[in-house]
Design a protein around this motif. Structure first.
Motif, PDB file in Angstrom:
ATOM      1  N   GLU A  95       0.795  -1.220   0.000  1.00  8.28           N
ATOM      2  CA  GLU A  95       0.000   0.000   0.000  1.00  8.28           C
ATOM      3  C   GLU A  95       0.831   1.276   0.000  1.00  8.28           C
ATOM      4  O   GLU A  95       0.370   2.323  -0.439  1.00  8.28           O
ATOM      5  CB  GLU A  95      -0.946   0.001   1.210  1.00  8.28           C
ATOM      6  N   ASP A  96       2.074   1.240   0.460  1.00  3.75           N
ATOM      7  CA  ASP A  96       2.852   2.464   0.589  1.00  3.75           C
ATOM      8  C   ASP A  96       3.651   2.813  -0.669  1.00  3.75           C
ATOM      9  O   ASP A  96       4.441   3.746  -0.670  1.00  3.75           O
ATOM     10  CB  ASP A  96       3.809   2.371   1.788  1.00  3.75           C
ATOM     11  N   VAL A  97       3.460   2.069  -1.770  1.00  8.12           N
ATOM     12  CA  VAL A  97       4.160   2.359  -3.020  1.00  8.12           C
ATOM     13  C   VAL A  97       3.439   3.492  -3.745  1.00  8.12           C
ATOM     14  O   VAL A  97       2.243   3.421  -3.987  1.00  8.12           O
ATOM     15  CB  VAL A  97       4.221   1.112  -3.931  1.00  8.12           C
ATOM     16  N   SER A  98       4.178   4.538  -4.101  1.00  8.20           N
ATOM     17  CA  SER A  98       3.565   5.667  -4.810  1.00  8.20           C
ATOM     18  C   SER A  98       3.261   5.272  -6.248  1.00  8.20           C
ATOM     19  O   SER A  98       3.915   4.374  -6.805  1.00  8.20           O
ATOM     20  CB  SER A  98       4.511   6.865  -4.798  1.00  8.20           C
ATOM     21  N   PRO A  99       2.300   5.941  -6.898  1.00 12.42           N
ATOM     22  CA  PRO A  99       1.973   5.618  -8.296  1.00 12.42           C
ATOM     23  C   PRO A  99       3.177   5.731  -9.226  1.00 12.42           C
ATOM     24  O   PRO A  99       3.349   4.907 -10.125  1.00 12.42           O
ATOM     25  CB  PRO A  99       0.887   6.643  -8.646  1.00 12.42           C
ATOM     26  N   SER A 100       4.029   6.746  -9.010  1.00 14.58           N
ATOM     27  CA  SER A 100       5.191   6.916  -9.892  1.00 14.58           C
ATOM     28  C   SER A 100       6.203   5.789  -9.688  1.00 14.58           C
ATOM     29  O   SER A 100       6.742   5.233 -10.657  1.00 14.58           O
ATOM     30  CB  SER A 100       5.852   8.274  -9.646  1.00 14.58           C
ATOM     31  N   ASP A 101       6.458   5.440  -8.401  1.00 10.28           N
ATOM     32  CA  ASP A 101       7.387   4.339  -8.126  1.00 10.28           C
ATOM     33  C   ASP A 101       6.845   3.015  -8.661  1.00 10.28           C
ATOM     34  O   ASP A 101       7.610   2.151  -9.119  1.00 10.28           O
ATOM     35  CB  ASP A 101       7.633   4.218  -6.622  1.00 10.28           C
ATOM     36  N   ALA A 102       5.522   2.857  -8.610  1.00 13.92           N
ATOM     37  CA  ALA A 102       4.900   1.632  -9.111  1.00 13.92           C
ATOM     38  C   ALA A 102       5.125   1.488 -10.610  1.00 13.92           C
ATOM     39  O   ALA A 102       5.438   0.397 -11.103  1.00 13.92           O
ATOM     40  CB  ALA A 102       3.410   1.638  -8.800  1.00 13.92           C
ATOM     41  N   LEU A 103       4.990   2.585 -11.349  1.00 13.62           N
ATOM     42  CA  LEU A 103       5.200   2.537 -12.796  1.00 13.62           C
ATOM     43  C   LEU A 103       6.646   2.200 -13.129  1.00 13.62           C
ATOM     44  O   LEU A 103       6.918   1.368 -14.011  1.00 13.62           O
ATOM     45  CB  LEU A 103       4.806   3.872 -13.422  1.00 13.62           C
ATOM     46  N   VAL A 104       7.580   2.835 -12.452  1.00  7.24           N
ATOM     47  CA  VAL A 104       9.001   2.554 -12.706  1.00  7.24           C
ATOM     48  C   VAL A 104       9.325   1.111 -12.336  1.00  7.24           C
ATOM     49  O   VAL A 104      10.048   0.416 -13.060  1.00  7.24           O
ATOM     50  CB  VAL A 104       9.892   3.535 -11.910  1.00  7.24           C
ATOM     51  N   SER A 105       8.769   0.655 -11.208  1.00  8.50           N
ATOM     52  CA  SER A 105       8.998  -0.734 -10.788  1.00  8.50           C
ATOM     53  C   SER A 105       8.433  -1.720 -11.798  1.00  8.50           C
ATOM     54  O   SER A 105       9.073  -2.728 -12.113  1.00  8.50           O
ATOM     55  CB  SER A 105       8.361  -0.964  -9.413  1.00  8.50           C
TER      56      SER A 105
END
Length: 618
Positions: free
Chosen positions: A158-168
């Motif tokens: 839940e603590d993953v930001s939308p931008s970090d999620a896309l890069v990941s």
């Protein structure tokens, strides 16, 4: 009952949780609800889907049933199945979230299907439902939807930001297509990045080395990756691409692969490639695109011609097509486009006198080429489009119509009902050829009324016919029996769904059966000859032709033989080849335009002498 010694304490604790009204799950029978206890009868009753009131002994129930909380997706399904089914249809994203949450936040796709398919979503609707649901799920950053079935479908932390999620997602994606899709998502959701220039700099820099690896596997996908990168860069300030792989340089370095690059892309991306080619080759872009038509696929050919038309290059395209028809060098995909667009962009090309001969020649070249897939759009179009052959022959004279009919009769490209259907269309529209098919009238060849005239078939040498027969015998007597043994052995390895050896053997069986059918069809229509009856008054099958190049004055000799006799080292050409068919029927002293190795060019030669290939001494 535990105190009385009727149950052990572990079983008693489990049964105490399975009281009436509690939802449960059985590995084989699926979800259900506890209906009632009969403790003194040593059993409880459960309502399963399709098995209402099912009784189980207490010990067995304790060991085989899992208690479900009221918020579990299966508990909701048992409590109100219609509402749960409707939720899957109306709210697939929320439905997916509840399913994954119910099973620990992660499921492999096989396990996902086991839970959902046939139970909550019907078997017949599942495929279309899942394709639609996947698009919506991918757009929701709470999910990680894998591109391969051996990776889990799971919820993010839940603590993953939308931008970090896309890069990941981009970094974890295993194949190029998945990375392209994520780049498109990043472009769409660029607003979730506080500083895209710095946050995406490393990701963008990683694409050049990724391109090098991807290019070895799929040229089109690799180029599409660069285009997706460039689309993203165009929306970000402060990104310098001078050190990265440039699309323009890729197009220059791989000029001979333009058709391969275009073929594997969707229409939208193809248009971007055309723009890039136009920018990379400002003086010759139209010639490059026209040259890339062959081998780029039916859809791409249509898009290329529209693109050329948009930039008023119709005359250049028409000139290329006319030259190709003169030399009979156009491939079946381009000819398919000409036939489909005969009322539109290709109307001039379709009226060319050589169109019908080009079509038959292209079909026969493809049919005899064992390296090409045996699915041919031109073949299918001739069969499916009832108006095509009448349109082809509408302005032809009787001699041309009769010649075309003989070609259809003789060619091995069409078999059985398909050939009969084509011939029936010709007869219906042009009764002048009825005698060729029924034999009921004389055509001046010496046959009598009522006498059935057998089609001539392919003309082949006895040697090439024997070679085909030996190949057929080897397939029937050796290769097929060996393959049958391989299938039997592979079958013993177990589970056919995961049995690579079995699948490979079955695929080889399909190849052998196709080769067998094709050879049988070719041999059945072939007419063997030693060329002793060749007509030397004109260029015919079985003649040796001496000719002189009008421009250079150089002399050459070629021998025109059967359909399967081509031997370039010995200057032997098939009568079906571009050179052979161009010379057929020509007399000594006549000039002929022959195709050259360079597409779009031809040379004029003067026939000096025509001799017989067969002599009694030989």
């Amino acid at each position: 009952m535990v105190d009385a010694g009727r149950l052990d304490i572990e079983t008693g604790e489990k049964i105490s949780l399975l009281e009436p009204g509690v939802f449960c799950l059985h590995k084989s029978w699926g979800p259900g609800v506890i209906k009632e206890w009969d403790l003194f009868g040593d059993k409880i009753s459960i309502d399963f889907d399709g098995k209402p009131g099912h009784s189980m002994k207490l010990q067995f129930a304790a060991n085989s049933l899992e208690v479900l909380g009221a918020d579990h997706i299966f508990a909701k399904f048992v409590g109100n199945p219609e509402e749960t089914k409707q939720m899957a249809i109306d709210e697939p994203v929320n439905f997916a979230f509840e399913v994954l949450t119910s099973f620990g936040g992660s499921l492999f796709l096989d396990h996902w299907e086991d839970k959902v398919k046939g139970r909550i979503v019907s078997d017949e609707k599942y495929k279309s439902w899942w394709e639609s649901a996947k698009k919506k799920i991918r757009a929701d950053r709470r999910f990680l939807l894998p591109s391969k079935r051996n990776l889990p479908f799971e919820l993010r932390e839940e603590d993953v930001s939308p931008s970090d999620a896309l890069v990941s997602d981009f970094n974890e994606a295993k194949d190029v297509k998945a990375k392209i899709s994520i780049l498109e998502s990043i472009l769409k959701d660029l607003s979730v990045f506080d500083d895209p220039g710095s946050q995406l700099k490393e990701l963008i820099a990683s694409i050049s080395p990724l391109f090098v690896v991807a290019f070895r596997r799929s040229v089109a996908s690799a180029v599409e990756l660069l285009i997706a990168r460039d689309d993203l860069i165009s929306k970000i300030d402060g990104i310098d691409l001078d050190e990265g792989t440039q699309l323009s340089q890729v197009l220059i370095d791989n000029k001979n692969k333009l058709s391969e690059i275009i073929r594997g892309m969707g229409v939208g991306r193809q248009r971007q490639v055309y723009d890039a080619i136009k920018e990379t080759y400002p003086e010759t872009w139209s010639a490059e695109l026209i040259g890339a038509m062959e081998g780029s696929g039916a859809r791409a050919i249509g898009e290329i011609t529209k693109y050329l038309s948009d930039f008023e290059k119709d005359s250049e395209l028409s000139e290329h097509l006319m030259t190709g028809l003169d030399q009979r060098s156009l491939g079946f995909e381009v000819l398919t486009w000409i036939c489909k667009e005969r009322k539109g962009l290709s109307s001039d090309s379709f009226t060319h006198k050589g169109i019908s001969a080009s079509i038959i020649g292209a079909l026969e070249r493809d049919h005899l080429d064992e390296s090409t897939p045996k699915t041919n759009r031109l073949h299918d179009l001739l069969i499916d489009d009832a108006d095509l052959i009448p349109d082809l022959l509408v302005d032809s004279d009787d001699t041309e119509i009769r010649h075309f009919t003989r070609r259809i009769q003789a060619t091995p490209v069409f078999e059985g009902l398909n050939k009969n259907s084509l011939l029936a269309r010709i007869v219906k529209k042009f009764p002048v050829v009825e005698d060729l098919i029924t034999g009921e009238k004389s055509d001046g060849s010496g046959s009598k009324d009522g006498e059935t005239k057998k089609p001539a078939g392919l003309i082949v040498s006895w040697e090439s016919l024997q070679d085909r027969q030996e190949k057929l015998e080897d397939i029937i007597n050796k290769q097929i029996p060996e393959n049958s043994k391989e299938i039997a052995v592979a079958r013993e390895y177990g589970d056919l769904r995961e049995n690579f050896e079995f699948k490979a053997a079955k695929q080889q069986q399909a190849v052998l059966m196709r080769q067998k059918a094709e050879l049988e069809a070719e041999i059945s229509t072939a007419r063997g000859t030693d060329f002793s009856d060749a007509n030397t008054s004109i260029v015919s099958v079985g003649t040796v032709v001496d000719f002189e190049d009008v421009s250079s004055g150089s002399t050459e000799t070629v021998t025109v033989l059967g359909a399967w006799d081509t031997d370039t080292e010995k200057s032997i050409v098939s009568y079906l080849s571009g050179m052979g068919s161009a010379m057929l029927g020509k007399k000594q002293g006549e000039q002929v335009d022959l195709p050259t190795e360079k597409e779009g060019e031809k040379r004029t030669v003067l026939i000096k002498e025509i001799k017989a290939y067969f002599t009694p001494a030989s």
